[in-house]
Design a protein around this motif. Structure first.
Motif, PDB file in Angstrom:
ATOM      1  N   LEU A  20       0.828  -1.208   0.000  1.00  0.00           N
ATOM      2  CA  LEU A  20       0.000   0.000   0.000  1.00  0.00           C
ATOM      3  C   LEU A  20       0.862   1.257   0.000  1.00  0.00           C
ATOM      4  O   LEU A  20       0.530   2.237  -0.671  1.00  0.00           O
ATOM      5  N   GLN A  21       1.973   1.222   0.722  1.00  0.00           N
ATOM      6  CA  GLN A  21       2.882   2.365   0.741  1.00  0.00           C
ATOM      7  C   GLN A  21       3.440   2.624  -0.657  1.00  0.00           C
ATOM      8  O   GLN A  21       3.501   3.768  -1.104  1.00  0.00           O
ATOM      9  N   LEU A  22       3.843   1.566  -1.358  1.00  0.00           N
ATOM     10  CA  LEU A  22       4.341   1.739  -2.724  1.00  0.00           C
ATOM     11  C   LEU A  22       3.250   2.312  -3.615  1.00  0.00           C
ATOM     12  O   LEU A  22       3.511   3.206  -4.433  1.00  0.00           O
ATOM     13  N   GLY A  43       4.347   9.059  -4.267  1.00  0.00           N
ATOM     14  CA  GLY A  43       4.320   9.907  -5.452  1.00  0.00           C
ATOM     15  C   GLY A  43       5.538   9.628  -6.312  1.00  0.00           C
ATOM     16  O   GLY A  43       6.359   8.772  -6.009  1.00  0.00           O
ATOM     17  N   GLY A  44       5.656  10.351  -7.375  1.00  0.00           N
ATOM     18  CA  GLY A  44       6.838  10.200  -8.221  1.00  0.00           C
ATOM     19  C   GLY A  44       6.633   9.164  -9.307  1.00  0.00           C
ATOM     20  O   GLY A  44       5.573   9.071  -9.903  1.00  0.00           O
ATOM     21  N   GLU A  45       7.663   8.365  -9.526  1.00  0.00           N
ATOM     22  CA  GLU A  45       7.635   7.400 -10.620  1.00  0.00           C
ATOM     23  C   GLU A  45       6.524   6.360 -10.462  1.00  0.00           C
ATOM     24  O   GLU A  45       6.168   5.975  -9.350  1.00  0.00           O
ATOM     25  N   ASP A  46       6.032   5.904 -11.588  1.00  0.00           N
ATOM     26  CA  ASP A  46       4.944   4.929 -11.634  1.00  0.00           C
ATOM     27  C   ASP A  46       5.404   3.595 -11.039  1.00  0.00           C
ATOM     28  O   ASP A  46       6.311   2.950 -11.562  1.00  0.00           O
ATOM     29  N   ARG A 100      10.923   2.116 -12.707  1.00  0.00           N
ATOM     30  CA  ARG A 100      11.059   2.583 -11.321  1.00  0.00           C
ATOM     31  C   ARG A 100      12.029   1.634 -10.625  1.00  0.00           C
ATOM     32  O   ARG A 100      11.657   0.574 -10.132  1.00  0.00           O
ATOM     33  N   LEU A 101      13.292   2.002 -10.630  1.00  0.00           N
ATOM     34  CA  LEU A 101      14.363   1.100 -10.226  1.00  0.00           C
ATOM     35  C   LEU A 101      14.446   0.835  -8.729  1.00  0.00           C
ATOM     36  O   LEU A 101      15.066  -0.146  -8.312  1.00  0.00           O
TER      37      LEU A 101
END
Length: 183
Positions: A30-32, A36-39, A45-46
């Motif tokens: 859920l945190q991921l 925000g930021g990269e998809d 998203r490395l």
């Protein structure tokens, strides 16, 4: 919030409901999802990204189809990167079809059967990163003749009870086998 994000959120909460040992891991997923930021559904998203896998069981529910993964050189469940697809249950079904060549596969439920966060080591130009793998039960039809794809060294139907008892098997496979047998 996108529609599939809400469905994934609900599915992750359903996975954790009433099972204390699932709460922390579902919380990481859920945190991921909320960052925000990269998809988080794109492999670019490395730092880590979502993947979808299939616990692909035989029609009788006694065996599971595993891949001898070409890159990782280990026996694992079928699955792969979301590549921008926000429907992880759909990703699991698609990957099962693509990697097995089986037709008539069906998704049992849109709630994950298992969640697993695991480290993928550096390979070539891609640095090591986390996979947040949502695993779904996919059921095979009566015809279980598979086709080995280029992603696999080999495919094989394995007895689920034997996987649960095999100390040499991947721990997440053993966990899913034990969960399947207990259900």
């Amino acid at each position: 919030m996108l529609e599939h994000d809400g469905k994934l959120r609900d599915a992750l909460q359903d996975y954790a409901r009433g099972v204390p040992e699932h709460v922390a891991l579902a919380g990481q997923f859920l945190q991921l999802l909320d960052e925000g930021g990269e998809d988080p559904f794109a492999r670019s998203r490395l730092a880590g990204h979502f993947t979808g896998s299939a616990w692909l069981v035989s029609a009788d529910g006694r065996r599971v189809l595993l891949t001898h993964h070409r890159k990782l050189e280990r026996w694992l469940q079928l699955g792969g990167h979301a590549d921008g697809d926000r429907d992880l249950a759909g990703v699991a079904l698609r990957e099962a079809q693509e990697e097995s060549g089986l037709s008539g596969l069906r998704l049992e439920t849109r709630t994950p059967f298992d969640l697993d966060r695991h480290w993928i080591p550096e390979r070539g130009q891609v640095p090591g990163h986390w996979h947040y793998d949502a695993r779904y039960v996919v059921r095979a039809a009566a015809d279980e003749r598979f086709v080995v794809s280029e992603e696999s060294l080999e495919l094989a139907w394995r007895d689920i009870a034997a996987i649960a008892a095999d100390a040499q098997a991947d721990e997440s496979l053993r966990r899913m086998a034990r969960r399947w047998l207990a259900a």
